[in-house]
Write an enzyme that holds these catalytic residues in place. Sequence first.
Site, PDB file in Angstrom:
ATOM      1  N   CYS A  37       0.726  -1.179   0.628  1.00  0.00           N
ATOM      2  CA  CYS A  37      -0.458  -0.051  -0.083  1.00  0.00           C
ATOM      3  C   CYS A  37       1.037   1.384   0.180  1.00  0.00           C
ATOM      4  O   CYS A  37       0.268   2.321  -0.740  1.00  0.00           O
ATOM      5  CB  CYS A  37      -0.648  -0.014   1.217  1.00  0.00           C
ATOM      6  SG  CYS A  37      -2.125  -1.725   1.322  1.00  0.00           S
ATOM      7  N   ARG A  56      -8.096  -4.590  -2.462  1.00  0.00           N
ATOM      8  CA  ARG A  56      -7.486  -3.353  -3.882  1.00  0.00           C
ATOM      9  C   ARG A  56      -8.438  -3.381  -5.092  1.00  0.00           C
ATOM     10  O   ARG A  56      -8.416  -4.377  -6.151  1.00  0.00           O
ATOM     11  CB  ARG A  56      -6.277  -3.726  -4.139  1.00  0.00           C
ATOM     12  CG  ARG A  56      -5.239  -3.887  -3.308  1.00  0.00           C
ATOM     13  CD  ARG A  56      -3.986  -3.918  -3.602  1.00  0.00           C
ATOM     14  NE  ARG A  56      -2.405  -4.217  -2.592  1.00  0.00           N
ATOM     15  CZ  ARG A  56      -1.770  -3.572  -1.954  1.00  0.00           C
ATOM     16  NH1 ARG A  56      -2.557  -2.537  -1.292  1.00  0.00           N
ATOM     17  NH2 ARG A  56      -1.784  -5.049  -1.067  1.00  0.00           N
TER      18      ARG A  56
HETATM   19  C1  BEZ Z   1       0.398  -4.797   2.063  1.00  0.00           C
HETATM   20  O1  BEZ Z   1       1.623  -4.846   1.645  1.00  0.00           O
HETATM   21  O2  BEZ Z   1       0.109  -3.696   1.778  1.00  0.00           O
HETATM   22  C2  BEZ Z   1       0.225  -5.756   2.162  1.00  0.00           C
HETATM   23  C3  BEZ Z   1      -0.122  -7.043   2.254  1.00  0.00           C
HETATM   24  C4  BEZ Z   1      -1.033  -7.755   3.158  1.00  0.00           C
HETATM   25  C5  BEZ Z   1      -2.209  -7.913   3.833  1.00  0.00           C
HETATM   26  C6  BEZ Z   1      -2.162  -5.866   3.626  1.00  0.00           C
HETATM   27  C7  BEZ Z   1      -1.620  -5.094   2.781  1.00  0.00           C
END
Ligand code: BEZ
Length: 218
Positions: A56, A133
């Site tokens: 993110c 997402r």
């Molecule tokens: C992320 O790296 O954005 C992420 C990875 C796993 C779960 C939620 C977010």
Amino acid sequence: MNASIDPPHPQAAGLRIGDTAPNFEARSTVGPVRLSDFRGNWLILFSHPADFTPVCTTEFIELAKAASEFDMRDCALMALSVDSLFAHFAWLRMIRDRFDIEVRFPIVEDPTLVIGRAFGMVAPGDNDSATVRSTYFIDPSGTIRAMTCYPANVGRSTSEMLRTLDALQAIDADGGLAPANWGPGEKLLRAPTVDLDEVYSAKDETSWFLREKGAKTK
Ligand code: BEZ
């Protein structure tokens, strides 16, 4: 102020292309926002699983860097997650201090997931509070024109978001179809004929259905 959705979506079955995006009102990093305030402009509304997570963070850095590109296309960006407004602030501050970029588009807090469920960013029976997402391309009339859904462990492509937006805007302007890998400046396609006489009289076996805009079929 608690986030609210209008009209209420008890079942939250998710939305489809062609649906009107439900209006909502919520707190965000730039103050209270209402989806309806964005009518008249394009809007990309997107959810992310959580603040302070690696993928993110890279998405927000890239989108903040590309903010002027979206602006040039009259398209606002709006992010949303279950995290609190203060978590959003702390994350943006860290991104500014560590990566030297300010995220200025709104990030909505949706602690009860009332918005996330209405849009289908979380499955109705899902007890995981994170959204996937999801990305919604909403046109100036408030209609959802394209949607994508990526898992938590794959980040979105800013250039593909811009390309999708360019394709939607080009077909609205010119009434054609955007082929695979289409990019701005490239030819659009024409819809296939629905007239059998045109099928038989076309100059070859593809030109009645696979034809560039402006190209002759005979
Ligand atoms: C992320 O790296 O954005 C992420 C990875 C796993 C779960 C939620 C977010």
